[in-house]
Design a protein around this motif. Structure first.
Motif, PDB file in Angstrom:
ATOM      1  N   ILE A 226       2.605  -2.531  -1.164  1.00  0.00           N
ATOM      2  CA  ILE A 226       1.997  -3.373  -2.093  1.00  0.00           C
ATOM      3  C   ILE A 226       2.606  -4.823  -1.760  1.00  0.00           C
ATOM      4  CG2 ILE A 226       1.618  -3.995  -4.422  1.00  0.00           C
ATOM      5  CD1 ILE A 226       1.603  -0.946  -5.197  1.00  0.00           C
TER       6      ILE A 226
ATOM      7  N   ASN B 150      -2.648  -9.307  -5.562  1.00  0.00           N
ATOM      8  CA  ASN B 150      -3.777  -9.509  -6.131  1.00  0.00           C
ATOM      9  C   ASN B 150      -3.867  -8.241  -7.360  1.00  0.00           C
ATOM     10  OD1 ASN B 150      -6.603  -8.191  -6.320  1.00  0.00           O
ATOM     11  ND2 ASN B 150      -7.285 -10.043  -5.254  1.00  0.00           N
TER      12      ASN B 150
ATOM     13  N   LEU C 212      -6.106  -5.295  -6.264  1.00  0.00           N
ATOM     14  CA  LEU C 212      -5.718  -4.475  -5.232  1.00  0.00           C
ATOM     15  C   LEU C 212      -4.260  -3.763  -5.637  1.00  0.00           C
ATOM     16  CD1 LEU C 212      -6.015  -3.786  -2.147  1.00  0.00           C
ATOM     17  CD2 LEU C 212      -4.671  -5.713  -1.759  1.00  0.00           C
ATOM     18  N   THR C 213      -3.623  -4.603  -6.264  1.00  0.00           N
ATOM     19  CA  THR C 213      -2.383  -3.854  -6.536  1.00  0.00           C
ATOM     20  C   THR C 213      -2.650  -2.609  -7.532  1.00  0.00           C
ATOM     21  OG1 THR C 213      -1.196  -6.078  -6.548  1.00  0.00           O
ATOM     22  CG2 THR C 213      -0.187  -4.169  -7.845  1.00  0.00           C
TER      23      THR C 213
ATOM     24  N   THR D 135      -5.166  -0.626  -7.681  1.00  0.00           N
ATOM     25  CA  THR D 135      -6.032   0.265  -6.784  1.00  0.00           C
ATOM     26  C   THR D 135      -4.877   1.048  -6.041  1.00  0.00           C
ATOM     27  OG1 THR D 135      -8.123  -0.874  -6.759  1.00  0.00           O
ATOM     28  CG2 THR D 135      -7.729   0.738  -5.071  1.00  0.00           C
ATOM     29  N   MET D 136      -4.024   0.333  -5.501  1.00  0.00           N
ATOM     30  CA  MET D 136      -2.941   1.025  -4.325  1.00  0.00           C
ATOM     31  C   MET D 136      -2.189   1.727  -5.306  1.00  0.00           C
ATOM     32  SD  MET D 136      -2.330  -2.088  -1.723  1.00  0.00           S
ATOM     33  CE  MET D 136      -1.311  -1.311  -0.514  1.00  0.00           C
TER      34      MET D 136
END
Length: 124
Positions: free
Chosen positions: A16, A105, A108-109, A111-112
């Motif tokens: 991440i 982001n 994105l963070t 989601t990961m």
């Protein structure tokens, strides 16, 4: 469970962008089951203890408002950090993650983190 927690921490730490710290904690006690920080002055276990107060306050507000809702996650955008409190499906545990807002982001963070916590969710 220790192996699952270790794997989660390692995956988040390595993958991440902007990673600062992570901790997995019980809501009932605020006790951290696993934690790690890339910044020695940043104590994610201590942050978890305070985040329990935020979770409980939000739950009380939801109850007082008569909402039939549960908390999935809470995120805070600070000047230089993004802090995410991600609840387990049972609502008994949460993952606390801090990232550098200049390198990370939020979408994105999140989601990961969702990807890496799947195995933990099955146990908790």
């Amino acid at each position: 469970m220790e192996k699952i927690l270790t794997t989660l921490v390692q995956n988040v730490k390595e993958n991440i962008p902007g990673y600062i710290a992570i901790s997995v904690a019980e809501i009932a006690s605020g006790e951290s089951l696993a934690s790690d920080s890339a910044d020695t002055s940043f104590d994610p276990a201590l942050a978890c203890a305070y985040n329990v107060e935020i979770i409980n306050a939000k739950r009380k507000a939801i109850d007082i408002l008569g909402l039939k809702e549960s908390i999935n996650d809470i995120h805070f955008k600070l000047d230089n950090h993004i802090h995410i409190v991600d609840m387990s499906p049972s609502g008994e545990y949460f993952i606390y993650l801090a990232v550098d807002s200049n390198r990370a982001n939020l979408a994105l963070t999140r989601t990961m983190l969702k990807k890496y916590k799947q195995e933990l969710n099955e146990v908790l």
